[in-house]
Design an enzyme around this catalytic site. Structure first.
Site, PDB file in Angstrom:
ATOM      1  N   ASN A   1       4.791 -32.072 -29.751  1.00  0.00           N
ATOM      2  CA  ASN A   1       3.456 -32.255 -30.351  1.00  0.00           C
ATOM      3  C   ASN A   1       3.273 -33.688 -30.835  1.00  0.00           C
ATOM      4  OD1 ASN A   1       2.328 -29.397 -30.463  1.00  0.00           O
ATOM      5  ND2 ASN A   1       4.339 -29.129 -31.403  1.00  0.00           N
TER       6      ASN A   1
ATOM      7  N   LYS B   1       0.382 -22.632 -18.938  1.00  0.00           N
ATOM      8  CA  LYS B   1      -0.209 -23.321 -20.094  1.00  0.00           C
ATOM      9  C   LYS B   1      -1.333 -24.270 -19.677  1.00  0.00           C
ATOM     10  CE  LYS B   1       4.166 -23.495 -22.616  1.00  0.00           C
ATOM     11  NZ  LYS B   1       5.021 -24.311 -23.504  1.00  0.00           N
TER      12      LYS B   1
ATOM     13  N   GLU C   1      -3.880 -27.161 -27.713  1.00  0.00           N
ATOM     14  CA  GLU C   1      -2.955 -27.093 -28.834  1.00  0.00           C
ATOM     15  C   GLU C   1      -3.431 -26.019 -29.790  1.00  0.00           C
ATOM     16  OE1 GLU C   1      -0.201 -28.786 -29.026  1.00  0.00           O
ATOM     17  OE2 GLU C   1      -0.674 -29.867 -27.194  1.00  0.00           O
TER      18      GLU C   1
HETATM   19  P1  ADP Z   1       0.796 -24.716 -28.473  1.00  0.00           P
HETATM   20  O1  ADP Z   1       0.629 -26.178 -28.269  1.00  0.00           O
HETATM   21  O2  ADP Z   1      -0.490 -23.976 -28.393  1.00  0.00           O
HETATM   22  O3  ADP Z   1       1.598 -24.405 -29.707  1.00  0.00           O
HETATM   23  P2  ADP Z   1       3.180 -23.889 -26.983  1.00  0.00           P
HETATM   24  O4  ADP Z   1       3.611 -24.548 -25.734  1.00  0.00           O
HETATM   25  O5  ADP Z   1       3.976 -24.213 -28.191  1.00  0.00           O
HETATM   26  O6  ADP Z   1       1.627 -24.201 -27.206  1.00  0.00           O
HETATM   27  O7  ADP Z   1       3.189 -22.333 -26.757  1.00  0.00           O
HETATM   28  C1  ADP Z   1       2.870 -21.429 -27.804  1.00  0.00           C
HETATM   29  C2  ADP Z   1       4.004 -20.436 -28.041  1.00  0.00           C
HETATM   30  O8  ADP Z   1       4.309 -19.739 -26.820  1.00  0.00           O
HETATM   31  C3  ADP Z   1       5.326 -21.066 -28.464  1.00  0.00           C
HETATM   32  O9  ADP Z   1       5.374 -21.263 -29.855  1.00  0.00           O
HETATM   33  C4  ADP Z   1       6.336 -20.042 -27.985  1.00  0.00           C
HETATM   34  O10 ADP Z   1       6.468 -18.968 -28.914  1.00  0.00           O
HETATM   35  C5  ADP Z   1       5.689 -19.494 -26.719  1.00  0.00           C
HETATM   36  N1  ADP Z   1       6.223 -20.222 -25.540  1.00  0.00           N
HETATM   37  C6  ADP Z   1       5.709 -21.332 -24.991  1.00  0.00           C
HETATM   38  N2  ADP Z   1       6.459 -21.758 -23.942  1.00  0.00           N
HETATM   39  C7  ADP Z   1       7.475 -20.887 -23.840  1.00  0.00           C
HETATM   40  C8  ADP Z   1       8.594 -20.750 -22.944  1.00  0.00           C
HETATM   41  N3  ADP Z   1       8.792 -21.613 -21.940  1.00  0.00           N
HETATM   42  N4  ADP Z   1       9.453 -19.715 -23.133  1.00  0.00           N
HETATM   43  C9  ADP Z   1       9.266 -18.821 -24.139  1.00  0.00           C
HETATM   44  N5  ADP Z   1       8.227 -18.881 -25.005  1.00  0.00           N
HETATM   45  C10 ADP Z   1       7.335 -19.890 -24.859  1.00  0.00           C
HETATM   46 MG    MG Z   2       1.389 -27.759 -29.489  1.00  0.00          MG
HETATM   47 MG    MG Z   3       3.557 -24.877 -30.091  1.00  0.00          MG
END
Ligand code: ADP
Ligand code: MG
Ligand code: MG
Length: 546
Positions: A158, A425, A429
């Site tokens: 982030n 994804k 965010e």
């Molecule tokens: P954001 O920027 O919206 O927080 P993330 O990439 O952190 O997006 O994804 C949100 C949530 O999804 C993470 O906090 C995690 O719990 C789950 N997540 C994301 N990517 C993975 C992954 N590759 N494997 C397992 N869980 C994931």
């Molecule tokens: Mg994020």
């Molecule tokens: Mg996140």
């Protein structure tokens, strides 16, 4: 790395009486120490921040979560490399144009990204009056349980609005207090003070902001926090504000984008940013005008922060100013999921870590020796519109040519084939935007062809199973009422814990000033794919090192 700890032995067993006493100790500590949230409200305003009359404790975990010491320390050590890596990404205009731009990159398919990129392009071609950028970063990880043992895998990096630093420090303190004040915790030999690492995140993040303020170098200037009008996580932000005043004698002005549309202006010749506050809010007899040294964005990371195009005008006015932006638009773009994916492509990491930091005018530290450590933290990622050779090869190897639509690009076909072990994804965010596993095929059916480019596929991190936790919420959350658990204050659930490491970097002219400054843990029930505390799916937590 083998860890002898038995994750399925967690948490220690408690009698109902012990559970109640522990909940009382935890929630009382939280309420006494500013581990707080604003409660949900029905009377929301789109412009003015709320004046709070009550607060509730943040969602918390009663026990800290077990985390292997070696991986915890490795994540903290790697943070400096990640800090520098993302400063270089933010300085590489050509790379960002190709990956995130609206002519050649994701900005074509994603309107929000495209708008931010166009705003940046416009500004950089005319008037860059502030070479420095500030990043307050948070690199997030899960533990992957593979046959070789446990390894650290990055969820995301982030670069904008990285939150919960201040509250995480208070959760760690709460767990330390419970350890010191109750006898139940002799239930586990791991529950000793040595296994509770120090958490000083608040002062670390404030130090980053103060470094930028000092680099700006104008006595009496203030730091601007740009906030959302209906933010409930205000105490996390306020702790930074208090730290800035108490330790650094720097005053903060909090404003929403709507307020800034009226209060902010640039001095024409110098682009100095000034904010004029009416006498009512500056508690002076006259309206007062303040120069801004640093702009800390805790808003403007999501499309809903921009309900009208005039909000973008305000965001771009701030970007054009002489104040140091945390983050600048290129630094915000550098945190895109698509950048995370692009870095995994052959040669990209080497391009950024090599001896040529000087190429971007920000020092020549050679970080290539860390390439393997960094890459080891990555899961497989690719673009849905990819026809790269390695994606085609992976598809051929799976003999998956027949699965999926013949006309679809290899990246999409591979995503269909491997859906059960993937997350998709978009460039967003704040949680709640991803598509998981079995939902992927139907989602791909509905995705418009031109939107494909806005999404990446990422392999799911398979976390240790069988570890439990006690999760405490102050108020029912309607978002996961299906299991009935929201009626109870404490829920015993199987959980997954996500570690975040904080760092700051001040860069753009001369050597990068950067530091790893702290950590947080968020814990969620395994039944929920997402982990956003603000979105109500998970709780704030800390670690017990095992
Ligand atoms: P954001 O920027 O919206 O927080 P993330 O990439 O952190 O997006 O994804 C949100 C949530 O999804 C993470 O906090 C995690 O719990 C789950 N997540 C994301 N990517 C993975 C992954 N590759 N494997 C397992 N869980 C994931
Ligand atoms: Mg994020
Ligand atoms: Mg996140």
């Amino acid at each position: 790395m083998a860890v002898s700890f038995d994750f399925s032995s967690w948490p220690p067993q408690l009698t109902p009486e012990q559970l109640e006493a522990l909940t009382l100790a935890a929630t009382t500590y939280a309420l006494s120490h500013g581990l707080l949230y604003l409660p949900p409200s029905n009377s929301l305003s789109n412009t003015q921040p709320r004046i709070p009359t009550t607060a509730i404790h943040a969602p918390i975990s009663l026990f800290p979560s077990p985390f292997p010491r070696a991986q915890f320390e490795a994540a903290r050590k790697l943070q400096s490399v990640y800090n520098v890596l993302y400063t270089r990404v933010a300085m590489d205009t050509q790379f960002l144009d190709t990956v995130m731009g609206a002519d050649a990159g994701v900005g074509k398919a994603d309107e929000f990204t495209g708008t931010l990129w166009r705003g940046w392009k416009n500004i950089r071609e005319h008037d860059v009056v502030q070479p420095l950028h500030l990043g307050l970063f948070r690199s997030d990880y899960l533990l992957q349980d593979d046959r070789l043992g446990l390894s650290l895998k990055q969820v995301e990096f982030n670069t904008v609005s990285s939150s919960f630093g201040s509250l995480s420090e208070r959760v760690a303190a709460m767990h330390r207090h419970i350890l010191a004040s109750t006898s139940y915790l002799s239930a586990s030999p791991y529950l000793t003070a040595d296994n509770f690492p120090e958490n000083k995140t608040t002062s670390g993040l404030a130090e980053g902001l103060a470094k930028a303020h000092d680099a700006y170098g104008v006595q009496g200037a203030r730091i601007l926090f740009v906030v959302q009008p209906n933010e409930r996580n205000v105490f996390d932000q306020r702790w930074l504000e208090y730290e800035l005043l108490e330790k650094h004698e720097i005053l903060v002005i909090r404003q929403t984008l709507a307020e800034l549309a009226v209060s902010a202006s640039l001095v024409p010749s110098t682009h100095v940013l000034t904010i004029t506050l009416p006498s009512s809010s500056s508690l002076t007899s006259q309206p007062a005008t303040y120069e801004i040294s640093t702009i800390y964005f805790r808003a403007s990371y999501t499309p809903s922060d921009f309900p009208a195009s005039s909000y973008y005008d305000t965001r771009f006015l701030l970007e054009r100013s002489r104040a140091i932006k945390c983050p600048s638009l290129p630094l915000q773009l550098a945190g895109g999921k698509k950048v995370q994916e692009a870095l995994t492509r052959p040669g990209m990491l080497e391009h950024f870590l090599g001896n040529e930091g000087a190429r971007w005018g920000i020092g020549a530290r050679d970080l290539s020796a860390f390439a393997t450590n960094i890459r080891d933290t990555w899961m497989g990622m690719w673009a849905l519109d990819s026809d790269d050779a390695d994606i085609v090869t992976a598809l051929d190897r799976l003999q998956a040519v027949a699965s999926g639509r013949g006309s679809e690009p290899p990246g999409t076909r591979l995503a269909r084939h491997k859906a059960a072990s993937l997350v998709l994804k978009p460039q967003r965010e704040g949680g709640g935007n991803n598509v998981y596993r079995e939902a992927i095929p139907a989602f791909l059916d509905s995705l418009r062809v031109e939107e494909r480019e806005a999404w990446i596929a990422m392999e799911m991190i398979e976390t240790p199973r069988g570890v439990g936790g006690y999760l405490v919420r102050a108020a029912p959350s309607s978002s996961n009422a299906s299991d009935g658990s929201t009626e109870k204050k404490v829920v015993r659930a199987d959980v997954i814990s996500e570690l975040g490491i904080f760092g700051y970097a001040l860069f753009g002219a001369g050597d990068v000033v950067e530091k790893e400054v702290g950590w947080l843990v968020r814990t969620k029930g395994t039944e929920s794919n997402e982990g956003g505390v603000a979105a109500g799916f998970s709780v704030l937590d800390s670690v017990v090192l095992v």
